[in-house]
Design an enzyme around this catalytic site. Structure first.
Site, PDB file in Angstrom:
ATOM      1  N   GLY A  25       0.830  -1.195   0.000  1.00  0.00           N
ATOM      2  CA  GLY A  25       0.000   0.000   0.000  1.00  0.00           C
ATOM      3  C   GLY A  25       0.865   1.246   0.000  1.00  0.00           C
ATOM      4  O   GLY A  25       0.601   2.209  -0.710  1.00  0.00           O
ATOM      5  N   MET A  60       5.160   2.711   1.262  1.00  0.00           N
ATOM      6  CA  MET A  60       6.467   2.485   1.862  1.00  0.00           C
ATOM      7  C   MET A  60       6.984   3.816   2.353  1.00  0.00           C
ATOM      8  O   MET A  60       7.080   4.786   1.603  1.00  0.00           O
ATOM      9  CB  MET A  60       7.438   1.864   0.848  1.00  0.00           C
ATOM     10  CG  MET A  60       8.827   1.599   1.425  1.00  0.00           C
ATOM     11  SD  MET A  60       8.774   0.432   2.819  1.00  0.00           S
ATOM     12  CE  MET A  60      10.179   1.016   3.781  1.00  0.00           C
ATOM     13  N   GLU A  61       7.358   3.843   3.631  1.00  0.00           N
ATOM     14  CA  GLU A  61       7.628   5.072   4.363  1.00  0.00           C
ATOM     15  C   GLU A  61       9.018   5.644   4.116  1.00  0.00           C
ATOM     16  O   GLU A  61       9.656   6.163   5.054  1.00  0.00           O
ATOM     17  CB  GLU A  61       7.429   4.824   5.859  1.00  0.00           C
ATOM     18  CG  GLU A  61       8.364   3.802   6.499  1.00  0.00           C
ATOM     19  CD  GLU A  61       7.903   2.359   6.439  1.00  0.00           C
ATOM     20  OE1 GLU A  61       8.451   1.548   7.202  1.00  0.00           O
ATOM     21  OE2 GLU A  61       7.011   2.042   5.641  1.00  0.00           O
ATOM     22  N   HIS A  83      -0.898   6.348   7.825  1.00  0.00           N
ATOM     23  CA  HIS A  83      -0.023   5.273   8.339  1.00  0.00           C
ATOM     24  C   HIS A  83       1.426   5.533   7.947  1.00  0.00           C
ATOM     25  O   HIS A  83       2.333   5.474   8.800  1.00  0.00           O
ATOM     26  CB  HIS A  83      -0.497   3.932   7.779  1.00  0.00           C
ATOM     27  CG  HIS A  83       0.306   2.763   8.249  1.00  0.00           C
ATOM     28  ND1 HIS A  83      -0.041   2.009   9.349  1.00  0.00           N
ATOM     29  CD2 HIS A  83       1.463   2.211   7.777  1.00  0.00           C
ATOM     30  CE1 HIS A  83       0.857   1.062   9.536  1.00  0.00           C
ATOM     31  NE2 HIS A  83       1.782   1.150   8.589  1.00  0.00           N
ATOM     32  N   GLU A  84       1.672   5.814   6.663  1.00  0.00           N
ATOM     33  CA  GLU A  84       3.054   6.035   6.223  1.00  0.00           C
ATOM     34  C   GLU A  84       3.635   7.295   6.850  1.00  0.00           C
ATOM     35  O   GLU A  84       4.824   7.343   7.194  1.00  0.00           O
ATOM     36  CB  GLU A  84       3.115   6.106   4.697  1.00  0.00           C
ATOM     37  CG  GLU A  84       2.517   4.899   3.977  1.00  0.00           C
ATOM     38  CD  GLU A  84       3.053   3.562   4.458  1.00  0.00           C
ATOM     39  OE1 GLU A  84       4.224   3.502   4.899  1.00  0.00           O
ATOM     40  OE2 GLU A  84       2.303   2.570   4.397  1.00  0.00           O
ATOM     41  N   HIS A 113       4.910   6.647  10.296  1.00  0.00           N
ATOM     42  CA  HIS A 113       6.226   6.007  10.304  1.00  0.00           C
ATOM     43  C   HIS A 113       7.365   7.026  10.407  1.00  0.00           C
ATOM     44  O   HIS A 113       8.488   6.642  10.754  1.00  0.00           O
ATOM     45  CB  HIS A 113       6.417   5.171   9.039  1.00  0.00           C
ATOM     46  CG  HIS A 113       5.990   3.755   9.160  1.00  0.00           C
ATOM     47  ND1 HIS A 113       6.467   2.917  10.141  1.00  0.00           N
ATOM     48  CD2 HIS A 113       5.131   3.005   8.413  1.00  0.00           C
ATOM     49  CE1 HIS A 113       5.925   1.708   9.995  1.00  0.00           C
ATOM     50  NE2 HIS A 113       5.112   1.735   8.957  1.00  0.00           N
ATOM     51  N   GLU A 131       5.504  -1.242  13.528  1.00  0.00           N
ATOM     52  CA  GLU A 131       4.166  -1.243  12.967  1.00  0.00           C
ATOM     53  C   GLU A 131       3.041  -1.083  13.984  1.00  0.00           C
ATOM     54  O   GLU A 131       2.029  -0.461  13.686  1.00  0.00           O
ATOM     55  CB  GLU A 131       3.952  -2.525  12.151  1.00  0.00           C
ATOM     56  CG  GLU A 131       4.836  -2.617  10.924  1.00  0.00           C
ATOM     57  CD  GLU A 131       4.593  -1.503   9.900  1.00  0.00           C
ATOM     58  OE1 GLU A 131       3.603  -0.758  10.034  1.00  0.00           O
ATOM     59  OE2 GLU A 131       5.407  -1.386   8.963  1.00  0.00           O
ATOM     60  N   ASP A 162      10.313 -11.276   5.713  1.00  0.00           N
ATOM     61  CA  ASP A 162       8.976 -10.986   5.212  1.00  0.00           C
ATOM     62  C   ASP A 162       7.934 -11.925   5.813  1.00  0.00           C
ATOM     63  O   ASP A 162       6.730 -11.623   5.788  1.00  0.00           O
ATOM     64  CB  ASP A 162       8.939 -11.083   3.688  1.00  0.00           C
ATOM     65  CG  ASP A 162       9.348  -9.783   3.017  1.00  0.00           C
ATOM     66  OD1 ASP A 162       9.586  -8.796   3.746  1.00  0.00           O
ATOM     67  OD2 ASP A 162       9.448  -9.740   1.782  1.00  0.00           O
ATOM     68  N   TYR A 201       1.209  -5.494  13.101  1.00  0.00           N
ATOM     69  CA  TYR A 201       0.405  -4.289  12.930  1.00  0.00           C
ATOM     70  C   TYR A 201      -0.719  -4.199  13.968  1.00  0.00           C
ATOM     71  O   TYR A 201      -0.787  -3.249  14.758  1.00  0.00           O
ATOM     72  CB  TYR A 201      -0.217  -4.285  11.527  1.00  0.00           C
ATOM     73  CG  TYR A 201       0.746  -4.108  10.387  1.00  0.00           C
ATOM     74  CD1 TYR A 201       0.802  -2.920   9.679  1.00  0.00           C
ATOM     75  CD2 TYR A 201       1.589  -5.145   9.982  1.00  0.00           C
ATOM     76  CE1 TYR A 201       1.667  -2.755   8.605  1.00  0.00           C
ATOM     77  CE2 TYR A 201       2.458  -4.995   8.916  1.00  0.00           C
ATOM     78  CZ  TYR A 201       2.493  -3.797   8.228  1.00  0.00           C
ATOM     79  OH  TYR A 201       3.360  -3.642   7.168  1.00  0.00           O
ATOM     80  N   ARG A 239      -0.419  -5.246  -5.751  1.00  0.00           N
ATOM     81  CA  ARG A 239      -0.399  -5.068  -4.294  1.00  0.00           C
ATOM     82  C   ARG A 239      -0.648  -6.403  -3.609  1.00  0.00           C
ATOM     83  O   ARG A 239      -1.698  -7.032  -3.766  1.00  0.00           O
ATOM     84  CB  ARG A 239      -1.449  -4.034  -3.885  1.00  0.00           C
ATOM     85  CG  ARG A 239      -1.390  -3.634  -2.432  1.00  0.00           C
ATOM     86  CD  ARG A 239      -2.368  -2.504  -2.143  1.00  0.00           C
ATOM     87  NE  ARG A 239      -2.430  -2.228  -0.727  1.00  0.00           N
ATOM     88  CZ  ARG A 239      -3.302  -1.382  -0.166  1.00  0.00           C
ATOM     89  NH1 ARG A 239      -4.168  -0.728  -0.934  1.00  0.00           N
ATOM     90  NH2 ARG A 239      -3.298  -1.186   1.146  1.00  0.00           N
TER      91      ARG A 239
END
Length: 613
Positions: free
Chosen positions: A267, A269-270, A294-295, A298, A317, A374, A382, A557
């Site tokens: 979705g 990446m920060e 959300h990002e 971060h 997270e 991963d 989260y 995604r």
């Protein structure tokens, strides 16, 4: 108060950097981007934290890199240094070990990437919104080593500057100070003054344009997408200001967004100063921008205070999910944020059921040695992490928890934190004043226990009452068309809750009536489609087949596509269909997604819990 000093971290099981005494402090990167060859080539100069001692060696992580030469000093023309690449591991890659003469302060490595570098996705024009090729990186969790020899551990930070050469009609951007206009020379220079870990290294190159949203925020996108993105993210400055009110100043100067092509596997990446986001959140009604919150969050939890290793991923997270929903509550009200909490808790319950309620993978503290990190990127980090903070909030009150979190970010800024250090700080800063609090919260059960502890706080969303009422009417035989007027004002979140509540026995006729009333198959909202298609696959609702296939061929995604392939695999004749589709779609997916899907779509797939993102 100056930042607190943490004890030296334990070795990172996913990095070879801990096997050598030398640490890096600054990177000078010089790269040429070659779209025809699909490679990056140039030099990486690493400045050391202190001059090398008598027996020191610099140990870097590398995976699939062609190392051409290594020299002492800040230039490739320095004296040659002895180096070797260790045994190749399919997950970790190789250790690049460089012998350092005493007094060495910098090392320059000349190298090039391979065309299959896992961090890099090279897109042909047909895979973009325009007529030009595109390149983007995805370094998290341990893919930075596939495009840069580095100490690829989240516990090791460095500053950097870079020179990047690209075709003159394309714009280059990094997780750094960025240009806002095309340079006809095709040469771009970047600077990142704040120290970051390697997983936050980022590069994107494409036909891109920029639109400012405020004095410190803006959005980059392909020209065909820019107007929609500018509309969607109009509240970005308000988000940044709200985050600062909650937990302290934004420390990264600018906050810009880059909308990537739909093959982006997450979705968002920060990447500092330049968050990468998926175009699947361009819903046209600003209803999916909690992902941006959300990002942005971060920028404090993760980028400012970072997990030491990926075993402590929840520290990035869990705080970020809690922070994201506090931002959304401030901007759009508590009932709106409550919907996000309920949807998140439902996703957590699904993940716990898929992993197994007693699985150690449902602990907050993970043990990922010997596995790809991963594997830890699930809703446990989260949503269980967020649920712990909700449990603390319920027992100490928001003002006290907010003061704790704000102080936490300030004291440990630009440092790495592991679970033990966090628990020690939590006891000192929050529990000492109330000795019974730790037992009431059941801290040990959260950190090293499975599932969701009994101390978890129930979450309820008042706005879902109407949704549940509509589902009850549907179950009682009310025709879907009769439900249309009351649903006219529903947000994406209410519709996702509605689709999640549909009975699993609904057949093609029932789905067709719903589709006629609400036009799910024709929706442009990716969240709704991702919630709708599992029903159509299960029931064999053929009217959605073309839309489903187009979705899988276009969207990369991972959060969306993995459950859809899982749904296909669970149907009669589905495995062959899934593999046929995947064979066509795979070139459009990033390695982050194909690593998961290659295993899932093997002849005897092992269906797992899926992944967040």
């Amino acid at each position: 108060m100056p930042p607190a000093s943490l004890p030296p971290p334990a070795p990172d099981p996913h990095s070879r950097a801990g096997t050598g005494p030398a640490r890096v402090r600054h990177l000078a990167l010089d790269l040429t981007v070659d779209f025809a060859a699909r490679t990056l080539a140039g030099t990486a100069t690493w400045h050391l934290a202190q001059p090398a001692g008598a027996a020191d060696a610099l140990v870097l992580d590398a995976r699939g890199l062609a190392i051409e030469a290594v020299a002492a000093g800040p230039h490739a023309g320095g004296s040659a240094l002895a180096w070797d690449l260790g045994p190749d591991d399919p997950v970790l890659g190789q250790a690049l070990r460089i012998a350092l003469p005493p007094g060495t302060v910098a090392v320059t490595i000349r190298y090039r990437t391979g065309p299959g570098a896992a961090a890099l996705q090279w897109l042909a024009p047909g895979q973009t919104a325009g007529t030009e090729p595109f390149l983007f990186t995805q370094s998290q969790a341990i893919l930075a080593r596939t495009w840069l020899p580095c100490q690829d551990s989240p516990g090791i930070r460095f500053t950097y500057d870079a020179t990047v050469r690209v075709p003159p009609h394309l714009l280059a951007l990094m997780s750094a100070e960025n240009p806002q206009r095309l340079d006809p020379s095709g040469t771009y220079r970047f600077r990142m003054a704040q120290p970051i870990p390697a997983y936050l290294m980022a590069l994107a190159v494409g036909d891109l344009a920029f639109a400012p949203l405020s004095g410190r925020t803006g959005v980059y996108a392909e020209p065909a997408t820019l107007a929609a993105a500018t509309y969607e993210f109009a509240d970005l400055e308000q988000m940044v200001a709200t985050a600062e009110q909650l937990y302290g100043p934004y420390r990264w100067e600018r906050y810009d967004l880059l909308v990537l092509p739909p093959s982006f596997p997450f979705g968002g990446m920060e990447n500092p100063r330049l968050t990468f986001v998926t175009p699947t959140i361009l819903a046209g009604d600003r209803s999916l921008t909690s992902l941006v919150a959300h990002e942005l969050a971060h920028s404090w939890s993760g980028n400012l205070v970072t997990n030491v290793t990926w075993n402590d991923f929840w520290l990035n997270e869990g705080f970020t999910v809690y922070f994201e929903r506090r931002i959304m509550e401030q901007l759009y009200g508590r009932p709106y944020a409550d919907m996000l909490q309920v949807l998140g808790r439902a996703a957590l319950a699904h993940t716990i059921a898929a992993l197994g309620p007693t699985s150690p993978d449902t602990h907050l503290r993970l043990h990922l040695a010997g596995r790809d990190p991963d594997d830890g990127l699930t809703e446990i980090a989260y949503e269980k992490g967020c649920a712990l903070l909700l449990a603390l909030e319920a027992r100490v009150g928001r003002p006290r928890l907010d003061a704790f979190i704000k102080k936490y970010f300030a004291r440990f800024s630009f440092q790495a934190m592991d679970t033990d250090a966090f628990v020690a700080y939590l006891r000192t800063a929050l529990f000492d004043a109330t000795p019974s609090l730790e037992a009431a919260v059941e801290l040990a059960a959260w950190v090293d226990g499975p599932g969701l502890p009994a101390a978890a706080v129930s979450v309820v969303a008042a706005r879902f009452a109407d949704v549940d009422g509509a589902l009850a009417q549907l179950a009682a035989g009310t025709a879907p068309a009769a439900l249309a007027p009351p649903t006219a004002g529903w947000s994406s979140h209410e519709w996702v809750h509605f689709l999640g509540g549909l009975p699993p026995t609904l057949g093609p006729e029932g789905l067709g009536a719903l589709d006629d009333a609400f036009h799910f198959t024709a929706s442009g909202n990716a969240e709704l489609l991702a919630a709708w298609f599992p029903h159509t696959v299960r029931a064999g609702y053929g009217a959605a087949d073309v839309a489903l296939e187009n979705f899988l061929l276009r969207v990369g995604r991972r959060k969306f596509i993995v459950p859809l392939y899982q749904a296909l695999l669970a149907t009669a004749g589905g495995p062959a269909r899934a593999r046929r589709l995947y064979a066509v779609a795979r070139p459009n997916y990033h390695a982050v997604a194909t690593t998961t899907l290659d295993a899932l779509l093997a002849e005897e797939p092992a269906v797992g819990a899926g992944a967040a993102g």
